[in-house]
Design a protein around this motif. Sequence first.
Motif, PDB file in Angstrom:
ATOM      1  N   LEU A  16       0.812  -1.209   0.000  1.00  0.00           N
ATOM      2  CA  LEU A  16       0.000   0.000   0.000  1.00  0.00           C
ATOM      3  C   LEU A  16       0.848   1.263   0.000  1.00  0.00           C
ATOM      4  CD1 LEU A  16      -2.668   1.601   0.468  1.00  0.00           C
ATOM      5  CD2 LEU A  16      -2.298   1.251   2.895  1.00  0.00           C
ATOM      6  N   SER A  17       1.925   1.263   0.734  1.00  0.00           N
ATOM      7  CA  SER A  17       2.662   2.506   0.934  1.00  0.00           C
ATOM      8  C   SER A  17       3.567   2.908  -0.212  1.00  0.00           C
ATOM      9  CB  SER A  17       3.495   2.408   2.215  1.00  0.00           C
ATOM     10  OG  SER A  17       4.512   1.452   2.061  1.00  0.00           O
ATOM     11  N   ILE A  18       3.799   2.063  -1.172  1.00  0.00           N
ATOM     12  CA  ILE A  18       4.711   2.431  -2.252  1.00  0.00           C
ATOM     13  C   ILE A  18       4.156   3.635  -3.011  1.00  0.00           C
ATOM     14  CG2 ILE A  18       5.724   1.697  -4.449  1.00  0.00           C
ATOM     15  CD1 ILE A  18       5.850  -1.131  -3.286  1.00  0.00           C
ATOM     16  N   GLY A  19       4.906   4.704  -3.003  1.00  0.00           N
ATOM     17  CA  GLY A  19       4.547   5.903  -3.753  1.00  0.00           C
ATOM     18  C   GLY A  19       3.510   6.791  -3.101  1.00  0.00           C
ATOM     19  N   LEU A  20       2.918   6.387  -1.993  1.00  0.00           N
ATOM     20  CA  LEU A  20       1.880   7.207  -1.395  1.00  0.00           C
ATOM     21  C   LEU A  20       2.412   8.281  -0.450  1.00  0.00           C
ATOM     22  CD1 LEU A  20      -0.972   4.620  -0.822  1.00  0.00           C
ATOM     23  CD2 LEU A  20      -0.769   6.338  -2.610  1.00  0.00           C
ATOM     24  N   PRO A  21       3.257   7.946   0.510  1.00  0.00           N
ATOM     25  CA  PRO A  21       3.762   9.009   1.388  1.00  0.00           C
ATOM     26  C   PRO A  21       4.720   9.938   0.640  1.00  0.00           C
ATOM     27  CG  PRO A  21       4.026   6.852   2.421  1.00  0.00           C
ATOM     28  CD  PRO A  21       3.656   6.627   0.977  1.00  0.00           C
ATOM     29  N   TRP A  22       4.726  11.198   1.033  1.00  0.00           N
ATOM     30  CA  TRP A  22       5.720  12.132   0.522  1.00  0.00           C
ATOM     31  C   TRP A  22       6.205  12.954   1.703  1.00  0.00           C
ATOM     32  CZ3 TRP A  22       0.549  13.132  -0.062  1.00  0.00           C
ATOM     33  CH2 TRP A  22       0.089  14.414   0.195  1.00  0.00           C
ATOM     34  N   PRO A  23       7.381  13.556   1.599  1.00  0.00           N
ATOM     35  CA  PRO A  23       8.013  14.172   2.779  1.00  0.00           C
ATOM     36  C   PRO A  23       7.142  15.159   3.554  1.00  0.00           C
ATOM     37  CG  PRO A  23       9.576  14.066   0.986  1.00  0.00           C
ATOM     38  CD  PRO A  23       8.236  13.627   0.424  1.00  0.00           C
ATOM     39  N   ASP A  24       6.402  16.050   2.881  1.00  0.00           N
ATOM     40  CA  ASP A  24       5.607  17.017   3.640  1.00  0.00           C
ATOM     41  C   ASP A  24       4.144  16.611   3.745  1.00  0.00           C
ATOM     42  OD1 ASP A  24       4.934  17.520   1.016  1.00  0.00           O
ATOM     43  OD2 ASP A  24       4.944  19.693   1.218  1.00  0.00           O
ATOM     44  N   GLY A  25       3.817  15.371   3.468  1.00  0.00           N
ATOM     45  CA  GLY A  25       2.440  14.885   3.544  1.00  0.00           C
ATOM     46  C   GLY A  25       1.773  15.118   4.883  1.00  0.00           C
ATOM     47  N   PRO A  26       2.443  14.823   6.009  1.00  0.00           N
ATOM     48  CA  PRO A  26       1.819  15.056   7.308  1.00  0.00           C
ATOM     49  C   PRO A  26       1.826  16.520   7.744  1.00  0.00           C
ATOM     50  CG  PRO A  26       3.621  13.449   7.489  1.00  0.00           C
ATOM     51  CD  PRO A  26       3.673  14.034   6.125  1.00  0.00           C
ATOM     52  N   SER A  27       2.495  17.378   6.983  1.00  0.00           N
ATOM     53  CA  SER A  27       2.576  18.801   7.330  1.00  0.00           C
ATOM     54  C   SER A  27       1.699  19.598   6.384  1.00  0.00           C
ATOM     55  CB  SER A  27       4.025  19.289   7.246  1.00  0.00           C
ATOM     56  OG  SER A  27       4.831  18.576   8.157  1.00  0.00           O
ATOM     57  N   VAL A  28       0.451  19.797   6.797  1.00  0.00           N
ATOM     58  CA  VAL A  28      -0.459  20.621   6.003  1.00  0.00           C
ATOM     59  C   VAL A  28       0.049  22.055   6.014  1.00  0.00           C
ATOM     60  CG1 VAL A  28      -2.862  21.379   5.754  1.00  0.00           C
ATOM     61  CG2 VAL A  28      -2.360  19.041   6.525  1.00  0.00           C
ATOM     62  N   VAL A  29       0.694  22.426   7.122  1.00  0.00           N
ATOM     63  CA  VAL A  29       1.375  23.718   7.237  1.00  0.00           C
ATOM     64  C   VAL A  29       2.795  23.451   7.724  1.00  0.00           C
ATOM     65  CG1 VAL A  29      -0.728  25.039   7.690  1.00  0.00           C
ATOM     66  CG2 VAL A  29       0.575  24.123   9.613  1.00  0.00           C
ATOM     67  N   ALA A  30       3.668  24.404   7.517  1.00  0.00           N
ATOM     68  CA  ALA A  30       5.066  24.265   7.941  1.00  0.00           C
ATOM     69  C   ALA A  30       5.198  24.398   9.451  1.00  0.00           C
ATOM     70  CB  ALA A  30       5.921  25.326   7.245  1.00  0.00           C
ATOM     71  N   GLU A  31       6.205  23.709  10.000  1.00  0.00           N
ATOM     72  CA  GLU A  31       6.540  23.893  11.419  1.00  0.00           C
ATOM     73  C   GLU A  31       6.722  25.381  11.679  1.00  0.00           C
ATOM     74  OE1 GLU A  31       6.865  21.951  14.111  1.00  0.00           O
ATOM     75  OE2 GLU A  31       6.660  20.001  13.146  1.00  0.00           O
TER      76      GLU A  31
END
Length: 186
Positions: A16-31
């Motif tokens: 399932l995870s191949i190609g789905l996550p991307w580095p800023d995916g969990p960050s809708v906004v920046a830290e």
Amino acid sequence: MTERGLTPSQTVGPYLSIGLPWPDGPSVVAEGTPGAIRITGTVFDGTGAIVPDALIETWQADPAGGFAHPDDPRGLPGTGFRGFGRCPTDDAGNWAILTLKPGTVPDREGRPQAPHIDVSVLARGLLHRVVTRIYFADEAEANAADPVLATVPAARRSTLVAPLSGDGYRFDIRLQGDHETVFFAI
């Protein structure tokens, strides 16, 4: 030519995870974004075991109630707010999204909906994604008037309300069993 039946449905497999996550995916906004909140949780299966390979997707309005979509019927100006987040669970079944608290949005009849985040869950054992909402515990008055939340039996509403936790909110997802999260048919 022989006629063949439909291919049977399959559950989501281990890839399932191949190609789905991307580095800023969990960050809708920046830290460091003013007003940013972190929503954390754990995904559990029907036996109460953690689900280490689920994928959580979120979609929400910005703090003014506008969506980052050209079809937003209210014609709100674009704010640059993405509104979409994607986070795989880790080996302990945990996930987290960094975002801004959404504003009030109208339903199809124009009634105000409490601030909420739409959530899709994909995981092994599911033939289709399941869809739920995150409401916020510190929005009790708006939650009490929300037309969607009002359709949920009172005893089950707490599965949709995220309590305050640290620098944000906690929203655990239970796919089945005791205290199963309410999922919506869409």
